[in-house]
Design an enzyme around this catalytic site. Sequence first.
Site, short mmCIF file in Angstrom:
data_model
loop_
_atom_site.label_atom_id
_atom_site.label_comp_id
_atom_site.label_asym_id
_atom_site.label_seq_id
_atom_site.Cartn_x
_atom_site.Cartn_y
_atom_site.Cartn_z
N TRP A 1 27.84 14.69 -6.34
CA TRP A 1 28.52 15.13 -5.11
C TRP A 1 29.30 14.03 -4.42
CZ3 TRP A 1 26.61 11.71 -1.79
CH2 TRP A 1 25.33 11.22 -2.04
N ASN A 2 29.16 12.78 -4.87
CA ASN A 2 29.76 11.70 -4.07
C ASN A 2 31.28 11.60 -4.23
OD1 ASN A 2 29.19 10.76 -6.67
ND2 ASN A 2 29.06 8.64 -6.01
N LYS B 1 30.52 21.57 -14.45
CA LYS B 1 29.56 21.93 -13.39
C LYS B 1 29.63 20.89 -12.27
CE LYS B 1 24.83 21.71 -12.06
NZ LYS B 1 25.32 21.11 -10.80
N PRO B 2 30.16 21.27 -11.12
CA PRO B 2 30.10 20.36 -9.98
C PRO B 2 28.69 20.34 -9.41
CG PRO B 2 31.53 22.28 -9.54
CD PRO B 2 30.80 22.56 -10.80
N ALA B 3 28.40 19.37 -8.54
CA ALA B 3 27.11 19.37 -7.85
C ALA B 3 27.04 20.63 -6.98
CB ALA B 3 26.97 18.12 -6.99
N SER B 4 25.83 21.13 -6.76
CA SER B 4 25.67 22.40 -6.02
C SER B 4 26.31 22.33 -4.65
CB SER B 4 24.20 22.72 -5.83
OG SER B 4 23.55 22.65 -7.05
N GLY C 1 25.51 10.83 -12.81
CA GLY C 1 24.39 11.20 -11.94
C GLY C 1 23.43 10.04 -11.82
N SER C 2 22.24 10.33 -11.34
CA SER C 2 21.27 9.26 -11.14
C SER C 2 20.62 8.89 -12.47
CB SER C 2 20.21 9.73 -10.15
OG SER C 2 19.50 10.80 -10.73
N GLU D 1 26.99 8.12 -17.16
CA GLU D 1 27.42 7.20 -16.09
C GLU D 1 26.40 7.33 -14.98
OE1 GLU D 1 29.79 5.18 -16.41
OE2 GLU D 1 31.16 6.01 -17.90
N LEU D 2 25.51 6.34 -14.86
CA LEU D 2 24.34 6.53 -14.00
C LEU D 2 24.36 5.59 -12.79
CD1 LEU D 2 21.83 6.98 -16.96
CD2 LEU D 2 23.20 8.71 -15.80
N CYS E 1 28.97 4.85 -6.78
CA CYS E 1 28.20 4.20 -7.84
C CYS E 1 28.62 2.74 -7.93
CB CYS E 1 28.44 4.90 -9.15
SG CYS E 1 30.16 5.05 -9.57
N GLU F 1 18.50 1.47 -6.14
CA GLU F 1 19.89 1.71 -5.74
C GLU F 1 19.89 2.15 -4.27
OE1 GLU F 1 21.78 5.19 -7.54
OE2 GLU F 1 23.70 4.16 -7.42
P1 NAD Z 1 21.95 13.77 -9.67
O1 NAD Z 1 21.52 13.03 -10.88
O2 NAD Z 1 20.90 14.36 -8.81
O3 NAD Z 1 22.93 14.99 -10.06
C1 NAD Z 1 24.11 14.80 -10.80
C2 NAD Z 1 24.48 16.12 -11.46
O4 NAD Z 1 23.52 16.42 -12.48
C3 NAD Z 1 24.48 17.33 -10.52
O5 NAD Z 1 25.53 18.20 -10.86
C4 NAD Z 1 23.13 17.96 -10.81
O6 NAD Z 1 23.07 19.34 -10.49
C5 NAD Z 1 22.99 17.73 -12.30
N1 NAD Z 1 21.62 17.71 -12.81
C6 NAD Z 1 20.49 17.34 -12.14
N2 NAD Z 1 19.43 17.42 -12.96
C7 NAD Z 1 19.88 17.85 -14.16
C8 NAD Z 1 19.25 18.12 -15.42
N3 NAD Z 1 17.94 17.96 -15.60
N4 NAD Z 1 20.03 18.54 -16.44
C9 NAD Z 1 21.36 18.68 -16.29
N5 NAD Z 1 22.00 18.46 -15.12
C10 NAD Z 1 21.28 18.04 -14.06
O7 NAD Z 1 22.88 12.76 -8.89
P2 NAD Z 1 23.50 12.91 -7.43
O8 NAD Z 1 22.42 12.67 -6.44
O9 NAD Z 1 24.29 14.16 -7.38
O10 NAD Z 1 24.52 11.66 -7.44
C11 NAD Z 1 24.17 10.38 -7.08
C12 NAD Z 1 23.87 9.53 -8.30
O11 NAD Z 1 25.00 9.50 -9.18
C13 NAD Z 1 23.64 8.07 -7.92
O12 NAD Z 1 22.56 7.54 -8.65
C14 NAD Z 1 24.93 7.38 -8.35
O13 NAD Z 1 24.83 6.01 -8.61
C15 NAD Z 1 25.29 8.15 -9.56
N6 NAD Z 1 26.71 7.96 -9.84
C16 NAD Z 1 27.08 7.23 -10.95
C17 NAD Z 1 28.42 7.01 -11.21
C18 NAD Z 1 28.86 6.25 -12.44
O14 NAD Z 1 30.00 6.40 -12.82
N7 NAD Z 1 28.01 5.45 -13.07
C19 NAD Z 1 29.39 7.53 -10.37
C20 NAD Z 1 28.98 8.24 -9.23
C21 NAD Z 1 27.63 8.47 -8.99
#
Ligand code: NAD
Length: 473
Positions: A144-145, A168-171, A219-220, A241-242, A275, A376
């Site tokens: 979502w960021n 799939k965007p974030a919810s 994501g995380s 990309e975490l 991130c 983080e």
């Molecule tokens: P998140 O991991 O909670 O969610 C990211 C996405 O994954 C969402 O669309 C979510 O619905 C989906 N998701 C969650 N669980 C899943 C599963 N088990 N299977 C498949 N999809 C699933 O992350 P967030 O809180 O939305 O975003 C913040 C995190 O993203 C931070 O840790 C940040 O550092 C990271 N991030 C990394 C980068 C990068 O390029 N390395 C860039 C931006 C954000």
Amino acid sequence: MIIESERTKAASGKTYEVRNPATGEVVDEVPAGGAADVDKAAKAAAKAFGSWSKLAPAKRAEILHKAARHMLGKVEEIAPILTKEQGKTLLESRLEAQRFGENIAWFADLADKIHGEHVSLPDTTTYGLVVRRPIGVTGAIVPWNFPLTLAANKVAPSIAAGNTVVLKPASTTPLATLACIEALIEGGLPEGVVNVVLGAATGEAIVDHPLIRKIALTGSTPTGKKVMARAAEGLKKITLELGGSDPCIVLDDADLEAAARAISVGRFFNCGQACLAVKRLYVQEGAYDALMEKLIARASKLKPGNGLDKDSRMGPMHTETQRAEVEAQVKDAVDRGAKILFGGSRPKGGDYDKGWFIEPTILENVPDGARMWTEEVFGPALPVRKIKDLDEGLRLANDSPFGLGSSIWTASMPAARRAVDELEAGYTWVNALQIAHDELPFGGTKQSGFGKEHGVEAFYQYTEQKSIVYGGV
Ligand code: NAD
């Protein structure tokens, strides 16, 4: 949702509300999709792959350029949607929507530049070729960021290389993404090339779906681990990309004005929810006091406020939970003896009480082991530590499970060279603002993931090599 170019409801008929982080108001109500919707989207993408992958690459490039131009004409419409659902300032939303279109155009330029190889074989009546082909249907899972840029990082190289996508965007941030994809479709992107599914349950369904051959997740780190384990079931290609906790080292001989500007942007842009962000700051003794003065002066100008207001310099945090997490990390540091140099609480009163606002925050004397060093920090709070020399800076910088970005400010070329060689990260900025450029491959090491977005490298990661032997020639 968008499946085969049509706005689509969830098969279950369920919906959920998207709320504005600055006001708590409902912005819109959207479908809460599930596995049945992912199945429909994946089948639509597989159908579209047949014709999209066979188009002449130059034609694909032409279609993508036209679609990107059309989308870029709608930046002013899309930016407020992003601000309302995400919270960021209008200026940040405009930049992000612009980057979406530019990214599609950047990869469109590569569409007709895929190269293969000729390889000599022992039998001279045969010869070998290595060709590159698109993979098929790819899945893009986005946080979502930066909903738009992080979607474009996946969609743009994938479709330029001839693949199709289930996105799939974030919810909590579906709306601007839908608007961008709809604009591409209006601009001529053919039916089924990019499909959008919404709802928390669709992430796992994308990873599981047998027609989806590659998954790109931003994501995380905990989500990355789950996705990797699950994708192993279907032996899928993955790009992860975490999370990150980027260190920044400032030496005595640095240009402190430029460093302060980059650190302030690096930590407070997007309300600290990036991130790639300066998340740990290590400053050599001789530069410490002057740099802190400059940083505090910059932080004091970052007025929190509703992103739609012209005088807001920092939007709210995206969710209440996210704000509580950052506040807990700051409290942990203070409980262990850290001193708050600036900020440290919530702005209060009036409209501030309706949203997830927080002050830009700077802390010093944060002891070893504090959560701000080991986890983080995904919000606008910066721990700072005084260092004696580069050796100490490099040791502390690398003392992290993450390895996304890193930066150093110094006038010494040998010091910069050592940092470039020794910092454990996928990116090192030397005397430069932490911006991820389209031209350079971007991606982490250690627990920040693997695989690249941006650059020719990202494009090739959406292709597969195939070897061919021509006999009897
Ligand atoms: P998140 O991991 O909670 O969610 C990211 C996405 O994954 C969402 O669309 C979510 O619905 C989906 N998701 C969650 N669980 C899943 C599963 N088990 N299977 C498949 N999809 C699933 O992350 P967030 O809180 O939305 O975003 C913040 C995190 O993203 C931070 O840790 C940040 O550092 C990271 N991030 C990394 C980068 C990068 O390029 N390395 C860039 C931006 C954000």
